[in-house]
Design an enzyme around this catalytic site. Structure first.
Site, PDB file in Angstrom:
ATOM      1  N   GLU A  68       0.512 -11.874   4.122  1.00 16.05           N
ATOM      2  CA  GLU A  68       0.875 -11.066   5.294  1.00 16.05           C
ATOM      3  C   GLU A  68      -0.066 -11.311   6.482  1.00 16.05           C
ATOM      4  O   GLU A  68      -0.112 -10.507   7.410  1.00 16.05           O
ATOM      5  CB  GLU A  68       0.893  -9.578   4.943  1.00 16.05           C
ATOM      6  CG  GLU A  68       1.939  -9.159   3.933  1.00 16.05           C
ATOM      7  CD  GLU A  68       3.382  -9.361   4.404  1.00 16.05           C
ATOM      8  OE1 GLU A  68       3.571  -9.903   5.509  1.00 16.05           O
ATOM      9  OE2 GLU A  68       4.295  -9.016   3.643  1.00 16.05           O
ATOM     10  N   HIS A 150       9.444  -1.483   0.333  1.00 20.75           N
ATOM     11  CA  HIS A 150       8.239  -2.281   0.188  1.00 20.75           C
ATOM     12  C   HIS A 150       6.968  -1.415   0.173  1.00 20.75           C
ATOM     13  O   HIS A 150       6.330  -1.293  -0.857  1.00 20.75           O
ATOM     14  CB  HIS A 150       8.200  -3.324   1.309  1.00 20.75           C
ATOM     15  CG  HIS A 150       7.111  -4.318   1.172  1.00 20.75           C
ATOM     16  ND1 HIS A 150       7.113  -5.526   1.822  1.00 20.75           N
ATOM     17  CD2 HIS A 150       5.951  -4.287   0.469  1.00 20.75           C
ATOM     18  CE1 HIS A 150       6.026  -6.184   1.516  1.00 20.75           C
ATOM     19  NE2 HIS A 150       5.297  -5.451   0.701  1.00 20.75           N
TER      20      HIS A 150
HETATM   21 ZN   LIG Z   1       3.313  -5.581   0.152  1.00 24.38          ZN
END
Ligand SMILES: [Zn+2]
Length: 210
Positions: A68, A150
């Protein structure tokens, strides 16, 4: 500091195993320290924290940075006052992300420290530009957002505040779920929302000293 924050998140139950990620903007500018991809938090050492630039190019560290990283970089680019970003998978925030519910302004500290209502961003695949844009839009003027099916993202002026924001989001999500399950949700008055948002704005953009 990033390592310490990651281990605190684990101890507080806000992430499990290898999930979630933590980063901090470095004072030298244009760089961030971030947790590595797919490593257990309880096995991380200081040497495992990765330093990358705003192009996601590695500057220090052997391990690949969090998947991320793009999301963290985009926050630092667009929100110059923010110096810490946490992506968590805490249970109550995750529950709302699964139901697909946003959190209205229900608690004063939610508005003062998180900026108001908590929006729900759609969740394209992790690590994509699309995900960064969707989450950044949900974070507009706020320090927390839910990511559908999520988890959540929280921001802070520093790491300590980001961890506190993570806990506050979880408490707010829990209170909202309890209130929903008991059949009555009372949102804050318009005056209380305006007062809280004014404090949030002042904390993030203090007027220049004379
Ligand atoms: Zn995550």
């Amino acid at each position: 500091m990033v390592l310490e924050a990651a281990q605190q998140l684990l101890a507080k139950g806000l992430v499990v195993g290898v999930s979630g990620n933590v980063s901090m903007r470095l004072a030298c500018g244009g760089l961030l320290a971030i947790t590595p991809s797919q490593r257990f938090y309880d096995e991380l050492g200081p040497e495992d924290i990765v330093v990358i630039d705003f192009e996601a190019e590695p500057v220090a560290g052997e391990l690949p940075p969090s998947v991320e990283s793009l999301l963290h970089i985009e926050v630092y680019r667009r929100r110059p006052e923010i110096n810490a970003v946490i992506h968590s998978h805490s249970p109550f925030a995750s529950t709302l992300a699964v139901i697909g519910l946003e959190i209205p302004p229900i608690l004063e500290d939610q508005v003062i420290y998180l900026g108001g209502e908590i929006k729900l961003a759609p969740s394209p695949p992790p690590g994509t530009e699309d995900l960064s844009q969707q989450v950044l839009a949900a974070l507009e003027g706020r320090n927390a957002a839910l990511m559908a099916n999520h988890g959540a993202v929280v921001l802070g002026l520093n790491l300590k505040e980001a961890i506190a924001a993570c806990q506050l989001l979880e408490k707010t999500a829990q209170a909202y779920l309890w209130a929903l399950s008991l059949g009555k949700v009372t949102t804050l008055s318009q005056e209380a929302i305006a007062r809280g948002k004014a404090i949030f704005a002042l904390r993030h953009h203090p007027p220049d000293a004379p």
